[in-house]
Motif scaffolding. Structure first.
Motif, short mmCIF file in Angstrom:
data_model
loop_
_atom_site.label_atom_id
_atom_site.label_comp_id
_atom_site.label_asym_id
_atom_site.label_seq_id
_atom_site.Cartn_x
_atom_site.Cartn_y
_atom_site.Cartn_z
N ASN A 2 -4.63 -5.59 -8.12
CA ASN A 2 -4.27 -5.92 -6.74
C ASN A 2 -2.75 -6.06 -6.64
N GLU A 59 -0.74 -8.52 -6.18
CA GLU A 59 -0.13 -9.64 -6.89
C GLU A 59 -0.26 -9.50 -8.40
N LEU A 89 -5.49 -9.96 -10.26
CA LEU A 89 -6.86 -9.46 -10.33
C LEU A 89 -6.86 -8.00 -10.75
N ALA A 96 -14.66 -7.42 -10.74
CA ALA A 96 -13.35 -8.02 -10.49
C ALA A 96 -13.07 -9.02 -11.60
N CYS A 123 -7.89 -1.29 -3.77
CA CYS A 123 -7.76 -2.61 -3.14
C CYS A 123 -6.63 -2.58 -2.13
N SER A 163 -3.53 -4.18 0.36
CA SER A 163 -2.31 -4.88 -0.04
C SER A 163 -2.43 -6.39 0.04
N GLN A 164 -3.42 -6.90 0.77
CA GLN A 164 -3.60 -8.34 0.93
C GLN A 164 -4.75 -8.89 0.08
N THR A 165 -5.37 -8.05 -0.70
CA THR A 165 -6.54 -8.43 -1.52
C THR A 165 -7.66 -9.02 -0.67
N ARG A 166 -7.83 -8.44 0.51
CA ARG A 166 -8.94 -8.86 1.37
C ARG A 166 -10.13 -7.92 1.26
N LEU A 187 -11.92 -4.09 -0.32
CA LEU A 187 -12.01 -3.14 -1.41
C LEU A 187 -12.74 -1.90 -0.92
N VAL A 233 -13.46 -8.74 -0.60
CA VAL A 233 -13.14 -9.09 -1.98
C VAL A 233 -13.66 -10.48 -2.34
N SER A 234 -13.45 -11.46 -1.47
CA SER A 234 -13.74 -12.85 -1.82
C SER A 234 -15.22 -13.16 -1.94
#
Length: 335
Positions: free
Chosen positions: A19, A21, A24, A36, A60, A62-65, A67, A81-82
């Protein structure tokens, strides 16, 4: 450089991505699932179940929200993602072999396989970020390829163009709005292009090919800038941030692996100096061809996924970041 070994797949890896950041890692495999992982310790965060065939590709935002995944069951899926919840499914007539997000996350692209009388098609879709489930099933644009099929693709910087690699070795650039081919290179690669990845600043990109070479091209003009020739078919290549290296991965075809030692099969990750076009080190460990490589967005690590079903995350030692042109990489790095 001791690796963290991720054991969560029963079959060979097809694509892995960090991702934005870098905390992950998402891994896709032929065993129908996407995993993940926390990159710091290798703990599995969760699994995305829902495909009914080999998952060929994962991306993924850019905000990891969200996939995106594409699979052999001829579907592209959008996941949260969450929670691991599947929010949207697009159905096609053939397998989805590559997916990618646009720079602003408002569009997605996918490539469908050329098979059973169906052409290879690049499609772009608008993604409703406020309510992804309400995203349109009708593509913004369909680019039907009449010649060699596309094997990999990504959005060029600003998401106005799409860069593609083809089975014939062709590199092409398409206008995302009109679908027109605005530029193409036919003379560089001589065989199937297996991977395409952008540089950190987006001004150039690297391709890997079964012709045993990796090449760097200018994102704007498609001018060939560098060539890295090896003695083994390549399945993936990535560009490292911070340091002037690229990493190449591949190896002898899987059908011949059982008769070959890991050393003779050339299953190492190969580090090359990006400017000097010289190999500076190798990292061993896999027992089958490396199918996919990914670099940590901040250049602190890299990950490799192979035919053996394992993912190896390597966090670079302090010596890697020293100011000497080649750092402390040796011709053979033992792990």
């Amino acid at each position: 450089m001791k690796p963290i070994i991720l054991q969560g797949h029963e079959r060979s890896l097809t694509q892995i991505v960090f991702n934005a950041e870098g905390d992950l890692l998402f891994t896709a495999s032929k065993d129908k699932i996407v995993n993940a992982w926390y990159t710091s310790n290798g703990e599995r965060l969760g699994t995305y179940n829902g495909h009914n065939g080999s998952v060929w590709t994962v991306a993924c935002d850019s905000q990891t929200r969200y996939l995106l995944t594409g699979a052999a069951d001829s579907t592209m899926k959008l996941w949260e993602v969450s929670t691991g919840k599947c929010l949207k499914t697009w159905e096609f007539l053939t397998a989805v072999t590559r997916v990618a997000w646009s720079e602003d996350d408002e569009m997605a692209l996918c490539i469908t396989e050329q098979r059973t009388g169906q052409p290879s098609v690049i499609r772009t879709f608008a993604i409703n970020l406020a309510d992804p489930a309400a995203s349109s099933s009708t593509p913004l644009k369909e680019i039907i390829l009449s010649g060699s099929k596309a094997t990999c693709a990504l959005w060029a910087p600003l998401s106005e163009h799409i860069l593609t690699g083809h089975e014939s070795g062709k590199i092409a650039k398409y206008d995302a709005k009109t679908g027109e081919e605005v530029n193409a290179v036919h003379e560089s690669h001589r065989a199937n292009i297996t991977d395409i990845q952008l540089s950190p600043d987006g001004t150039y990109f690297i391709t890997s090919s079964k012709d045993k070479t990796a090449r760097i091209f200018d994102s704007d003009t498609l001018e060939e800038m560098k060539v890295f020739a090896t003695e083994t078919p390549l399945n993936s290549a990535c560009i490292t941030p911070l340091r002037p290296y690229i990493i190449l991965g591949g190896g002898q075809d899987a059908m011949n692996v059982t008769t070959t030692s890991s050393r003779a099969g050339k299953f190492e990750s190969r580090f090359w100096h990006k400017l000097f076009e010289e190999e500076v080190g190798r990292v061993k460990g896999h027992f089958g061809p490396i199918n996919t490589l990914a670099c940590h967005p901040q250049g602190r690590a890299y990950a490799s996924g192979a035919e053996d079903g394992f993912v190896r995350v390597h966090w670079f030692d302090e010596s890697y970041f020293r100011s000497r042109p080649f750092g402390d990489l040796e011709p053979e790095v033992e792990v």
